[in-house]
Design a protein around this motif. Structure first.
Motif, mmCIF file in Angstrom:
data_model
loop_
_atom_site.group_PDB
_atom_site.id
_atom_site.type_symbol
_atom_site.label_atom_id
_atom_site.label_comp_id
_atom_site.label_asym_id
_atom_site.label_seq_id
_atom_site.Cartn_x
_atom_site.Cartn_y
_atom_site.Cartn_z
ATOM 1 N N ALA A 1 62.037 -9.575 36.346
ATOM 2 C CA ALA A 1 63.302 -10.402 36.362
ATOM 3 C C ALA A 1 63.021 -11.715 37.073
ATOM 4 O O ALA A 1 63.746 -12.526 36.992
ATOM 5 N N ASN A 2 61.839 -11.765 37.623
ATOM 6 C CA ASN A 2 61.378 -13.077 38.322
ATOM 7 C C ASN A 2 60.009 -13.716 37.949
ATOM 8 O O ASN A 2 59.157 -13.631 38.793
ATOM 9 N N PRO A 3 59.856 -14.249 36.577
ATOM 10 C CA PRO A 3 58.512 -14.538 36.152
ATOM 11 C C PRO A 3 57.728 -15.608 36.733
ATOM 12 O O PRO A 3 58.901 -16.612 37.213
ATOM 13 N N GLY A 4 57.019 -15.416 37.397
ATOM 14 C CA GLY A 4 56.394 -16.476 38.113
ATOM 15 C C GLY A 4 56.415 -16.571 39.640
ATOM 16 O O GLY A 4 56.014 -17.448 40.440
ATOM 17 N N HIS A 5 57.424 -15.438 40.183
ATOM 18 C CA HIS A 5 57.776 -15.695 41.612
ATOM 19 C C HIS A 5 56.746 -15.021 42.442
ATOM 20 O O HIS A 5 55.786 -14.084 42.008
ATOM 21 N N TYR A 6 56.530 -15.446 43.639
ATOM 22 C CA TYR A 6 55.514 -15.019 44.770
ATOM 23 C C TYR A 6 56.001 -13.407 44.865
ATOM 24 O O TYR A 6 57.061 -13.365 45.750
ATOM 25 N N ASN A 7 55.339 -12.595 44.392
ATOM 26 C CA ASN A 7 55.628 -11.263 44.356
ATOM 27 C C ASN A 7 54.269 -10.475 44.309
ATOM 28 O O ASN A 7 53.705 -10.365 43.287
ATOM 29 N N LYS A 8 54.171 -9.891 45.587
ATOM 30 C CA LYS A 8 52.791 -9.186 45.507
ATOM 31 C C LYS A 8 53.034 -7.755 45.765
ATOM 32 O O LYS A 8 54.012 -7.231 46.196
ATOM 33 N N ILE A 9 51.940 -6.854 45.316
ATOM 34 C CA ILE A 9 51.981 -5.434 45.868
ATOM 35 C C ILE A 9 50.905 -5.106 46.205
ATOM 36 O O ILE A 9 49.553 -5.660 46.064
ATOM 37 N N THR A 10 50.976 -4.135 47.590
ATOM 38 C CA THR A 10 49.533 -3.602 48.320
ATOM 39 C C THR A 10 49.887 -2.127 48.318
ATOM 40 O O THR A 10 50.949 -1.687 48.481
ATOM 41 N N MET A 11 49.137 -1.354 47.549
ATOM 42 C CA MET A 11 49.166 0.017 47.729
ATOM 43 C C MET A 11 47.824 0.829 48.270
ATOM 44 O O MET A 11 46.549 0.523 47.785
ATOM 45 N N GLY A 12 47.931 1.373 49.397
ATOM 46 C CA GLY A 12 46.778 2.065 50.021
ATOM 47 C C GLY A 12 46.700 3.707 49.923
ATOM 48 O O GLY A 12 47.898 4.255 49.289
ATOM 49 N N PRO A 13 45.831 4.212 50.468
ATOM 50 C CA PRO A 13 45.562 5.889 50.149
ATOM 51 C C PRO A 13 46.562 6.439 51.100
ATOM 52 O O PRO A 13 45.957 7.127 52.169
ATOM 53 N N TRP A 14 47.580 6.186 51.375
ATOM 54 C CA TRP A 14 48.560 6.540 52.574
ATOM 55 C C TRP A 14 49.663 7.600 52.278
ATOM 56 O O TRP A 14 50.365 7.582 51.268
ATOM 57 N N PHE A 15 49.951 8.430 53.124
ATOM 58 C CA PHE A 15 51.297 9.002 53.176
ATOM 59 C C PHE A 15 52.265 8.254 53.642
ATOM 60 O O PHE A 15 52.046 7.047 53.785
ATOM 61 N N HIS A 16 53.672 8.662 53.823
ATOM 62 C CA HIS A 16 54.841 7.756 53.843
ATOM 63 C C HIS A 16 54.617 7.192 55.461
ATOM 64 O O HIS A 16 54.949 7.824 56.476
ATOM 65 N N GLY A 17 54.473 5.866 55.420
ATOM 66 C CA GLY A 17 54.572 5.028 56.494
ATOM 67 C C GLY A 17 53.230 5.110 57.276
ATOM 68 O O GLY A 17 53.324 4.371 58.591
ATOM 69 N N ALA A 18 52.227 5.379 56.810
ATOM 70 C CA ALA A 18 50.957 5.449 57.266
ATOM 71 C C ALA A 18 50.499 4.262 57.856
ATOM 72 O O ALA A 18 49.749 4.155 59.021
ATOM 73 N N TRP A 19 50.760 3.277 57.008
ATOM 74 C CA TRP A 19 50.101 1.987 57.538
ATOM 75 C C TRP A 19 50.965 0.928 58.394
ATOM 76 O O TRP A 19 50.405 0.202 59.112
ATOM 77 N N GLY A 20 52.135 1.729 58.860
ATOM 78 C CA GLY A 20 52.863 1.261 60.149
ATOM 79 C C GLY A 20 52.555 1.664 61.230
ATOM 80 O O GLY A 20 53.578 1.403 62.505
ATOM 81 N N GLY A 21 51.506 2.155 61.794
ATOM 82 C CA GLY A 21 51.209 2.718 63.200
ATOM 83 C C GLY A 21 51.318 4.349 63.152
ATOM 84 O O GLY A 21 50.980 4.743 64.280
ATOM 85 N N ARG A 22 51.485 5.054 62.261
ATOM 86 C CA ARG A 22 51.528 6.462 62.099
ATOM 87 C C ARG A 22 50.092 7.202 61.828
ATOM 88 O O ARG A 22 50.062 8.408 62.329
ATOM 89 N N SER A 23 49.240 6.225 61.554
ATOM 90 C CA SER A 23 47.894 6.808 61.247
ATOM 91 C C SER A 23 46.987 5.574 61.018
ATOM 92 O O SER A 23 47.213 4.426 60.995
ATOM 93 N N ASN A 24 45.557 5.601 61.173
ATOM 94 C CA ASN A 24 44.789 4.803 60.418
ATOM 95 C C ASN A 24 44.400 4.679 59.264
ATOM 96 O O ASN A 24 43.564 3.750 58.904
ATOM 97 N N GLY A 25 44.864 5.672 58.653
ATOM 98 C CA GLY A 25 44.485 5.697 57.036
ATOM 99 C C GLY A 25 43.238 5.720 56.556
ATOM 100 O O GLY A 25 42.884 5.441 55.547
#
Length: 639
Positions: free
Chosen positions: A313-337
């Motif tokens: 929907a937004n060609p050229g827009h600043y839109n990035k994705i990061t996907m890690g080997p994580w369970f739900h919310g692990a990257w936000g303080g619930r685990s060290n991943g």
């Protein structure tokens, strides 16, 4: 892990604190921040409770970081401080951001009526509101009235707050510069939380809504957990409860409004379509960072597919994705991943992400720091345990490669061939069959003694399923070189059945060799324990398809008994390397319980099903020329 655990995350100290340099403690927050509590007015007069943490340092202006949540701004009281230091908010406390938490409309201490995944209204008039307008009004007040702010606002949140982050991106407030929807609720019928391809995720739905859906007639600081089951064995509890109407009749008593709504919306109709968050992503203005986990049991679909929708929907827009080997919310303080279940990932992936992706993202757009080279797609590949950086996703070098089912439980990248005139048909059966019995459904983990839906099931050992007669198991030969999969997966099955409806579950599995050692892994950090992993069948991706939706999610249709029928469906993207010496395994079954509700295997409205509707079904999976079942794999060349 079920979503009510996210509530515990936000209400209590995270159980797994990060032992990292940016960690702060309660003394740091109390010594360096002042807390305010405000009731911020919306355009229709409703006021939303907002907890605001303002740095005491007034020598410079500070950016605002906002999280809107249905899970409470607790603790309440200006002298009570949130456990910021054990979440990713700790990063921004150390950088002296103004940290803001807001109870969304109708939740906890905010006024108004709560509506689940409230639809986006692109044509609001006058005092009409939605979550985008509530965010706009909140930001407008914060920028105007908070002392010492620099006029720049960011929004982020995990899970349901990820949905509110998407809505924030659609608010179009000029002060909103950066948004990060993380594990975002995106489409509750197609692939997030409560439905996958139309199949109802029974365990998550019931365990979450029996508490979250309890009526809140007036503002409150307390969370009501609702009905508490006394039968600890979840498999037994859900099986003995019976068809879906029994859950209201026996436990909820029509008290949970959204549960009742779920039961009345059996197809992908206007109700569900309006609640697809992707409807709100046109003409976005703030920079976007979508984040998710490849082993997220709840919102893996949402992260991948929100990113793709924004790209379209937004060609050229600043839109990035990061996907890690994580369970739900692990990257936000619930685990060290660094691991999930028996699978180890070799490093503190959560800390790496925070320091190299999320913090630089917000620092650049909100705090005037130099731009950093964040890739379009930053994706962690399990199996090889490495971060990879791409200019797009799916990547250009990805090739969709069919993997065919063959007789005798084999898989091959070569298409099945016709019998030669001189070849006898023995050993070349056209199909492999099994019987699915709703009274004895296949458990989603290795036992019928299941206390709860664990987050670890996403990588759990599938050998238990291989031993069942109602699960078909197919294997490749031992891989002579590593196989890298990165991108969307599609099951393309040719089946027949004597029933009028069936579910099809497809699982992609990495089978480890029986001589796992440092010599075969290259490092002992890949696995939890070398002896434990001999012959391990690690789940890489599993997904279900409710068969009656095979041609349309809006207009389901029955199977014609004993007619060969094509069923093709999407499995959320994968990022995994099958190492040399391993095998790729595919399992096919027709139940996944109590993770998913049981299909009666009779074409009916399952939300109104009766005990007599549940019947055994014989299913044939075809694997011969002309009717060849296959899995379409996203293969990335190792060259």
């Amino acid at each position: 892990m079920r979503k009510h655990y996210m509530i515990l995350l936000l209400l209590c100290l995270a159980a797994n604190a990060w032992a990292q340099p940016f960690m702060a403690d309660s003394a740091f927050i109390a010594n360096n921040y002042v807390k305010q509590e405000k009731m911020i007015p919306m355009r229709d007069g409703i006021r939303l409770f907002t907890a605001i943490y303002i740095p005491k340092d007034s020598a410079e202006q500070h950016p605002i970081l906002l999280t809107r949540t249905p899970y409470s701004c607790a603790p309440y009281g200006v002298d009570k401080f949130r456990a910021i230091w054990n979440t990713n908010h700790g990063l921004y406390a150390m950088k002296k951001y103004i940290l803001v938490f807001q109870d969304v409309r109708g939740r906890f201490m905010s006024e108004g009526q709560f509506e689940d995944v409230r639809p986006f209204n692109p044509n609001k008039k006058g005092e009409e509101t939605d979550e985008a307008s509530d965010t706009y009004d909140a930001i407008d007040w914060l920028v105007k009235y908070l002392p010492g702010n620099n006029g720049k606002v960011g929004v982020f949140g995990i899970s349901y707050p990820g949905f509110y982050s998407t809505m924030a991106a659609a608010s179009h407030h000029p002060a909103l510069k950066a948004v990060s929807p993380q594990a975002p609720v995106t489409d509750w019928f197609m692939g997030d939380d409560f439905h996958h391809n139309g199949a109802f995720m029974l365990m998550d739905g019931f365990e979450f809504y029996k508490g979250f859906g309890v009526p809140r007639p007036q503002p409150t600081t307390r969370y009501n957990p609702g009905y508490q089951r006394t039968e600890r064995n979840a498999y037994k509890f859900y099986l003995e409860t019976g068809p879906l109407p029994a859950f209201n009749n026996r436990y909820l008593g029509d008290s949970i409004a959204f549960w009742n709504t779920l039961m009345k919306q059996p197809v992908y109709n206007e109700f569900w379509q309006a609640r697809d968050a992707r409807k709100a992503v046109n003409n976005l203005q703030p920079a976007i960072l979508v984040v998710g986990g490849t082993y997220d049991a709840e919102d893996c679909f949402g992260a991948w597919n929100l990113y793709k929708a924004i790209e379209t929907a937004n060609p050229g827009h600043y839109n990035k994705i990061t996907m890690g080997p994580w369970f739900h919310g692990a990257w936000g303080g619930r685990s060290n991943g660094s691991y999930l279940g028996a699978a180890k990932f070799g490093s503190n992936t959560a800390y790496w992400y925070q320091q190299n992706v999320e913090l630089p993202f917000f620092e650049h757009f909100l705090n005037n720091k130099p731009a950093t080279d964040i890739a379009e797609a930053t994706v962690f590949f399990s199996g090889s345990n490495e971060w990879k950086h791409y200019n797009e996703w799916p990547v250009k070098q990805m090739k969709e490669q069919p993997l065919f089912f063959l007789p005798g439980g084999k898989l091959s990248f070569k298409r099945p061939t016709a019998l030669k005139p001189t070849e006898k048909p023995e050993g070349r059966k056209a199909y492999t069959s099994y019987v699915s019995d709703p009274a004895n459904p296949v458990p989603h983990e290795g036992s019928t003694v299941i206390e709860s839906r664990t987050r670890e099931y996403m990588t759990s050992d599938q050998r238990f399923a291989s031993a069942r007669k109602d699960v078909l198991t197919f294997k490749t030969e031992v891989l002579k070189e590593s196989l890298t999969l990165g991108g969307p997966v599609y099951a393309d099955l040719m089946v027949s059945t004597d029933a009028t409806d069936i579910d099809l579950v497809v699982k992609i599995i990495d089978e480890f060799p029986n001589n796992v050692s440092k010599a075969t892994t290259g490092a002992d950090t890949v696995y939890k324990g070398l002896d434990d992993m001999n012959g391990y069948q690690m789940l890489v991706r599993g997904e279900i398809m409710r068969g009656k939706f095979r041609n349309s999610f809006e207009e389901p249709e029955p199977f014609v008994p004993n007619k060969i029928t094509r069923v093709k469906f999407y499995l959320p993207d994968v990022a995994h390397v099958f190492q040399k010496g391993h095998r790729l395994v595919i399992q096919v079954q027709s139940s996944w319980f109590p993770l998913v509700d049981r299909n009666p295997q009779t074409f009916t409205n399952i939300y109104e099903a009766k005990p007599e509707d549940f019947k055994k079904a014989t299913i044939q999976l075809y694997h011969t020329e002309g009717v060849a079942s296959r899995i379409l794999l996203p293969v990335i060349s190792n060259e």
